[in-house]
Design a protein around this motif. Structure first.
Motif, PDB file in Angstrom:
ATOM      1  N   GLY A 583     -45.368  -0.301  94.582  1.00  0.00           N
ATOM      2  CA  GLY A 583     -46.359  -0.956  95.448  1.00  0.00           C
ATOM      3  C   GLY A 583     -47.151   0.052  96.261  1.00  0.00           C
ATOM      4  N   CYS A 584     -46.776   1.333  96.184  1.00  0.00           N
ATOM      5  CA  CYS A 584     -47.525   2.349  96.932  1.00  0.00           C
ATOM      6  C   CYS A 584     -48.832   2.670  96.222  1.00  0.00           C
ATOM      7  CB  CYS A 584     -46.698   3.626  97.115  1.00  0.00           C
ATOM      8  SG  CYS A 584     -46.526   4.603  95.594  1.00  0.00           S
ATOM      9  N   ASN A 585     -48.973   2.152  95.006  1.00  0.00           N
ATOM     10  CA  ASN A 585     -50.183   2.379  94.224  1.00  0.00           C
ATOM     11  C   ASN A 585     -50.439   3.888  94.050  1.00  0.00           C
ATOM     12  OD1 ASN A 585     -52.434   1.872  92.727  1.00  0.00           O
ATOM     13  ND2 ASN A 585     -53.709   1.184  94.441  1.00  0.00           N
ATOM     14  N   ARG A 586     -49.355   4.605  93.729  1.00  0.00           N
ATOM     15  CA  ARG A 586     -49.431   6.049  93.480  1.00  0.00           C
ATOM     16  C   ARG A 586     -50.068   6.790  94.648  1.00  0.00           C
ATOM     17  NH1 ARG A 586     -52.726   6.757  88.399  1.00  0.00           N
ATOM     18  NH2 ARG A 586     -52.096   8.883  88.848  1.00  0.00           N
ATOM     19  N   TYR A 587     -49.579   6.481  95.829  1.00  0.00           N
ATOM     20  CA  TYR A 587     -50.155   7.028  97.058  1.00  0.00           C
ATOM     21  C   TYR A 587     -50.212   8.562  97.040  1.00  0.00           C
ATOM     22  CZ  TYR A 587     -51.204   7.406 102.015  1.00  0.00           C
ATOM     23  OH  TYR A 587     -51.806   7.686 103.195  1.00  0.00           O
ATOM     24  N   CYS A 588     -49.115   9.196  96.599  1.00  0.00           N
ATOM     25  CA  CYS A 588     -49.037  10.668  96.708  1.00  0.00           C
ATOM     26  C   CYS A 588     -50.060  11.356  95.814  1.00  0.00           C
ATOM     27  CB  CYS A 588     -47.620  11.159  96.421  1.00  0.00           C
ATOM     28  SG  CYS A 588     -47.029  10.787  94.768  1.00  0.00           S
ATOM     29  N   THR A 589     -50.262  10.868  94.588  1.00  0.00           N
ATOM     30  CA  THR A 589     -51.199  11.549  93.695  1.00  0.00           C
ATOM     31  C   THR A 589     -52.621  11.003  93.826  1.00  0.00           C
ATOM     32  OG1 THR A 589     -50.465  10.060  91.924  1.00  0.00           O
ATOM     33  CG2 THR A 589     -49.504  12.263  91.971  1.00  0.00           C
ATOM     34  N   ARG A 590     -52.743   9.704  94.087  1.00  0.00           N
ATOM     35  CA  ARG A 590     -54.075   9.094  94.125  1.00  0.00           C
ATOM     36  C   ARG A 590     -54.780   9.423  95.438  1.00  0.00           C
ATOM     37  NH1 ARG A 590     -56.140   4.212  95.761  1.00  0.00           N
ATOM     38  NH2 ARG A 590     -54.093   3.625  96.535  1.00  0.00           N
ATOM     39  N   ILE A 591     -54.056   9.393  96.542  1.00  0.00           N
ATOM     40  CA  ILE A 591     -54.673   9.605  97.853  1.00  0.00           C
ATOM     41  C   ILE A 591     -54.468  11.024  98.367  1.00  0.00           C
ATOM     42  CG2 ILE A 591     -54.718   8.848 100.276  1.00  0.00           C
ATOM     43  CD1 ILE A 591     -55.812   6.739  98.334  1.00  0.00           C
ATOM     44  N   PHE A 592     -53.227  11.502  98.363  1.00  0.00           N
ATOM     45  CA  PHE A 592     -52.951  12.793  99.021  1.00  0.00           C
ATOM     46  C   PHE A 592     -53.572  13.957  98.262  1.00  0.00           C
ATOM     47  CE2 PHE A 592     -50.164  16.162 100.803  1.00  0.00           C
ATOM     48  CZ  PHE A 592     -50.495  15.953 102.121  1.00  0.00           C
ATOM     49  N   ARG A 593     -53.589  13.849  96.923  1.00  0.00           N
ATOM     50  CA  ARG A 593     -54.361  14.764  96.089  1.00  0.00           C
ATOM     51  C   ARG A 593     -54.078  16.247  96.317  1.00  0.00           C
ATOM     52  NH1 ARG A 593     -58.757  10.893  94.756  1.00  0.00           N
ATOM     53  NH2 ARG A 593     -60.085  11.963  93.253  1.00  0.00           N
ATOM     54  N   CYS A 594     -52.818  16.605  96.381  1.00  0.00           N
ATOM     55  CA  CYS A 594     -52.499  18.031  96.382  1.00  0.00           C
ATOM     56  C   CYS A 594     -52.300  18.426  94.920  1.00  0.00           C
ATOM     57  CB  CYS A 594     -51.226  18.316  97.180  1.00  0.00           C
ATOM     58  SG  CYS A 594     -50.745  20.059  97.056  1.00  0.00           S
ATOM     59  N   PRO A 595     -52.920  19.534  94.487  1.00  0.00           N
ATOM     60  CA  PRO A 595     -52.795  19.899  93.071  1.00  0.00           C
ATOM     61  C   PRO A 595     -51.359  20.221  92.646  1.00  0.00           C
ATOM     62  CG  PRO A 595     -53.956  21.623  94.308  1.00  0.00           C
ATOM     63  CD  PRO A 595     -53.801  20.452  95.223  1.00  0.00           C
ATOM     64  N   GLY A 596     -50.470  20.435  93.624  1.00  0.00           N
ATOM     65  CA  GLY A 596     -49.078  20.738  93.292  1.00  0.00           C
ATOM     66  C   GLY A 596     -48.243  19.495  93.027  1.00  0.00           C
ATOM     67  N   LEU A 597     -48.829  18.341  93.298  1.00  0.00           N
ATOM     68  CA  LEU A 597     -48.086  17.081  93.177  1.00  0.00           C
ATOM     69  C   LEU A 597     -48.776  16.261  92.092  1.00  0.00           C
ATOM     70  CD1 LEU A 597     -45.780  15.570  94.618  1.00  0.00           C
ATOM     71  CD2 LEU A 597     -47.443  14.814  96.305  1.00  0.00           C
ATOM     72  N   ILE A 598     -48.127  16.161  90.929  1.00  0.00           N
ATOM     73  CA  ILE A 598     -48.812  15.506  89.812  1.00  0.00           C
ATOM     74  C   ILE A 598     -48.036  14.285  89.323  1.00  0.00           C
ATOM     75  CG2 ILE A 598     -49.955  17.621  89.050  1.00  0.00           C
ATOM     76  CD1 ILE A 598     -47.832  17.947  86.934  1.00  0.00           C
ATOM     77  N   ARG A 599     -48.638  13.557  88.401  1.00  0.00           N
ATOM     78  CA  ARG A 599     -47.999  12.363  87.880  1.00  0.00           C
ATOM     79  C   ARG A 599     -47.634  12.613  86.429  1.00  0.00           C
ATOM     80  NH1 ARG A 599     -50.118   7.539  85.574  1.00  0.00           N
ATOM     81  NH2 ARG A 599     -48.799   5.739  86.031  1.00  0.00           N
ATOM     82  N   ASP A 600     -46.388  12.324  86.098  1.00  0.00           N
ATOM     83  CA  ASP A 600     -45.928  12.513  84.736  1.00  0.00           C
ATOM     84  C   ASP A 600     -46.295  11.274  83.927  1.00  0.00           C
ATOM     85  OD1 ASP A 600     -44.349  12.664  82.362  1.00  0.00           O
ATOM     86  OD2 ASP A 600     -43.134  14.202  83.374  1.00  0.00           O
TER      87      ASP A 600
END
Lengths: 646, 201
Positions: A583-600
């Motif tokens: 339910g976070c709707n991929r908050y960390c990768t979609r919003i925070f957008r740090c290139p070190g944090l990716i989605r597998d």
């Protein structure tokens, strides 16, 4: 000893355009150099500062371009040779002084180098600073290659001294950042004695007679330009097309004509002495051909001046067909390139050169499958934390507030990497200047909170004056000084807050906090890595009135990487991260957008890209499941970037 | 003899340093070298491309004309793909590192990073030869991703007919790197060299 300061010449070196300018200055006997960092000019002062350990020269990063210009001029007034360098925006900053300086005149050779940025590769604009040469009455030289950049700079000091006027050299990104073989010459023996002759003052009065004298100096320069080796012609005696070009565009024109096989039909007149124009030489070439193409960046500077001159010559040179920016044959903005000139010259002769079949094949294969690469803050960048806190505070405040931005890495706040919080960006210090105005609009119904941001180097350059203005006029401004202890965008040059000078000497740092307090404004400090606390402080300060400063202090991540690295090893707990069902709707990768944090893509969960992540740890707080884990490491990983020996 | 070489990648991959080292080696061999560097905002995740032009006769301009690259070094696969249409031709040789660096808009899920095998096949179909190397993982094993540029230089210098050798590069490294860093960089060059020769043989 640095290679750049070696005494003996006649050696072939691989030099960058900016290094060639620096070597040309040293060969030309410069003893005083100043500037303010700005791409693509920064390497000139950096190179000279590197040489200052070996040679009796003084080099400084000044607080801004105007002071840099004035400091260098003092050396000229005292009879010494001086160079000042800046990017095109800087010439605007110094233009007030410049326009008066050309009336007062100079003594020791004084050279201004402006590095323009056609295409705005690393700038907020693609301004053509050559117009200042005409506006202020300055002889202008435009090198086309690193070798010529060296020769022109070397000669510019002589020219300046002979006519007692400042001389301008105009480079562009593509030359400043080109490396090629450069043959260096011997260095002169320097024995400078600085002395101001009190019997020969420098001022602009009486204005009209000083103006007349300036015009005469330009006439003298134009005469010298008639026989300058910086102007040359390649091509047949009576070409079908005459290309008049300057700077890097000359390289593109030469190569394009060769590729099109038109060497027998097209003549290329290269102008290195762009202002004032060498009229006799120009008239000679204009008479040979009725079709003229202009190849220059970025504005139609030569084009307009040649057309005006040709109309003075009237029947003497005959009627011409011009291909240029006015006719629409040459793009009116952006950089030129070989591709561009091949197309323009090809069109004039009805030749198509493009490798159509190959291009069509690739285009059909790839279609639109190559995503653009979005700019973003580096992994570990404190600005990501700052803008995250700003976003949080503005949302909490909920009065449709926004950020008035400024010039530096944090300009990227206009894009998603800074959560698109920045709503305006113009010149150095303009964020706070605009905020002064917003802060007085309440009486006219303005009810939005405004946060303005400014980096430490930008604050020293042009941010102090608007802050004093806000205090004087009781304007409601909230200035966030994003203090990363570096002029990061341009390559980490020292500034008054860093405690070190361009030449590597220690200097007592100017304390930003104390400086702000002395103005009499509210001053607080926070750590942008502590995003929640920072957001709280911003929110609280937004509720207050009058001028307020919040200093967000944290070292640039690239500097931190070099100086000791970061304390954490990060990982995403693959059990805690529950992917799409969260339910976070991929908050960390979609919003925070740090290139070190990716989605597998396979697991549909977040993970750390261990090649990119530096271990700053600030993302640990953003996951609602607490799946981003920071693990303290004993020996922080010092960046493996390799230091130069010299 | 003239060689138009492009090194393309992302900020932080050591592109500019690699082209400088190569350029220095070429000057020492008496060649005319021009290197056009485009970095701009590169340190903030943007593309970085160097145009390296070598010649026996004269210095070329800083930008390679359209479809005139002889060799492309892709430090990152998407960046190699990006320049295909503008600079490559059917005779271009590609050496590409297979490890993607995902753009932020890909990480955010707004656009797709193309399938890596598809990238490989497109380049392969469009070039004279593609050397597809798992160079990042070799770099990480050796000491860190920063070693990538030296591995790729080693690979480049082992191409048939390329005028600069690994030995030339080592000669330059000796003068610009600290003693303690030399061995590691020499090994990176050797790894690149052996990756290519194992494919050739």
């Amino acid at each position: 000893m640095k290679i750049i300061s070696q005494k003996k010449g006649e050696v072939d070196l691989l030099l960058q355009g900016n290094e060639a300018i620096a070597r040309g200055a040293i060969e030309g006997g410069v003893i005083f150099c100043s500037g303010y960092p700005g791409n693509p000019s920064s390497e000139i002062i950096e190179t000279l500062a590197g040489a200052a350990n070996d040679l009796p020269i003084y080099v400084e990063w000044s607080i801004n371009e105007k002071v840099a210009m004035e400091a260098a001029t003092a050396a000229s007034f005292a009879g010494c040779r001086a160079l000042v360098s800046m990017k095109q925006n800087g010439v605007n900053v110094t233009s007030d002084f410049l326009t008066n300086l050309t009336l007062s005149g100079t003594k020791g050779g004084l050279v201004l180098v402006s590095c323009d940025d056609p295409g705005g590769i690393s700038s907020t604009n693609e301004e053509d600073a050559r117009i200042f040469a005409k506006l202020s009455g300055i002889p202008l030289l435009e090198p086309a290659t690193p070798q010529e950049a060296l020769e022109m700079t070397r000669w510019a000091f002589e020219l300046s001294e002979s006519i007692k006027n400042i001389v301008m050299i105009r480079s562009v990104s593509r030359l400043s950042h080109t490396r090629s073989n450069v043959l260096i010459h011997d260095l002169p023996d320097l024995n400078p004695k600085a002395c101001f002759d009190t019997g020969a003052p420098f001022h602009t009065f009486p204005v009209v007679s000083k103006h007349r004298a300036r015009n005469e100096k330009l006439n003298t320069a134009a005469e010298l330009f008639e026989n300058s080796p910086f102007n040359r012609y390649d091509g047949p005696d009576k070409p079908d097309l005459l290309v008049i070009s300057s700077g890097c565009s000359w390289n593109y024109a030469m190569e394009s004509v060769k590729i099109l096989g038109l060497e027998g039909k097209v003549g290329i007149f290269k102008i290195g002495t762009t202002w004032p124009l060498p009229k006799t030489l120009l008239a000679k070439h204009l008479k040979t051909c009725d079709q003229i193409l202009f190849a220059e960046e970025t504005d139609p500077f030569i084009e307009d001046n040649v057309k005006s001159f040709a109309s003075d010559l009237g029947k003497g040179v005959g009627l011409k067909t011009y291909f240029g920016k006015a006719s629409g044959d040459v793009p009116s903005c952006g950089e030129l390139s070989p591709a561009c000139l091949i197309e323009i010259i090809g069109n004039i002769f009805g030749i198509s050169h493009k490798n159509r079949s190959y291009r069509d094949k690739i285009s059909a294969l790839i279609k639109n499958s190559v995503p653009p690469r979005e700019f973003g803050f580096c992994p570990g960048c404190p600005h990501r934390g700052s803008f995250y806190a700003i976003k949080t505070a503005l949302l909490r405040d909920n009065r449709n507030g926004f950020v008035s931005g400024d010039i530096g890495c944090y300009t990227l706040g206009i894009w998603p990497t800074g959560f698109s919080q920045v709503k305006s960006v113009h010149a150095m210090g303009s964020g706070a200047g605009l905020a002064c105005g917003y802060g007085k609009l309440e009486q006219f119904g303005f009810d939005q909170p405004v946060i303005t941001v400014c980096g430490d180097s930008t604050f020293f350059h042009a941010g102090i004056a608007p802050l004093i203005n806000a205090k004087f006029n009781s304007s409601d401004i909230l200035l966030l000084i994003l203090d990363n202890s570096a002029t990061a965008m341009t390559g980490f040059q020292p500034h008054p807050g860093t405690g070190i000078t361009a030449m590597g000497h220690s200097a007592e740092p100017v304390d930003i906090e104390k400086l702000c307090r002395s103005i009499g404004v509210t001053v607080k400090e926070a750590d942008p890595y502590d995003m929640e606390n920072t957001a709280g402080m911003i929110y609280d300060l937004m509720k207050k009135s009058g001028p307020r400063v919040l200093i967000l202090k944290r070292k640039c991540a690239l500097v931190q990487g070099r100086e000791g690295g970061f304390p954490y090893r990060m990982h995403v707990d693959q059990d805690k991260c529950i992917g799409e069902v969260c339910g976070c709707n991929r908050y960390c990768t979609r919003i925070f957008r740090c290139p070190g944090l990716i989605r597998d893509e396979q697991t549909q969960k977040a993970r750390i890209d261990e090649v990119i992540c530096v271990g700053c740890g600030i993302c640990a707080d953003i996951c609602p499941q607490g799946a981003i884990i920071q693990e303290k490491i004993d020996e922080p990983g010092i960046s493996t970037s390799l230091p130069y020996k010299g | 003899m003239s060689v138009n070489l492009i090194i393309t990648g992302v900020g932080g991959q050591g592109n500019v340093l690699a082209s400088q080292i190569l350029g220095k080696a070429a000057v020492r061999k008496g060649l005319k070298v021009t290197i056009g560097e485009t970095f701009g905002l590169s340190q903030r995740g943007g593309p970085v491309m160097s145009h390296i032009r070598l010649s026996k006769e004269s210095n070329a301009g800083p930008i390679i004309p359209p479809n005139a690259a002889h060799i492309v070094i892709g430090l990152e696969p998407l960046e190699a793909l990006r320049i295909l249409e503008e600079y490559a031709n059917a005779g271009t040789v590609f050496i590409v590192n297979s490890r993607p660096i995902y753009p932020l808009n890909v990480i955010a899920g707004e656009v797709q990073y193309p399938d890596i095998e598809w990238i490989r096949s497109v380049i392969s179909q469009s070039a004279k030869r593609l050397f597809w190397l798992e160079a990042t993982s070799m770099a990480v094993d050796l000491g860190g991703p920063i070693m990538l540029n030296m591995i790729m230089l080693g690979a480049l210098c082992s191409l048939d007919d390329f005028p600069i050798t690994c030995r030339d590069i080592k000669g330059v490294l000796k003068d610009i790197f600290e003693e303690s860093k030399l061995e590691l960089n020499y090994r990176a060059l050797d790894i690149g060299e052996s990756m290519i020769s194992s494919i050739y043989n």
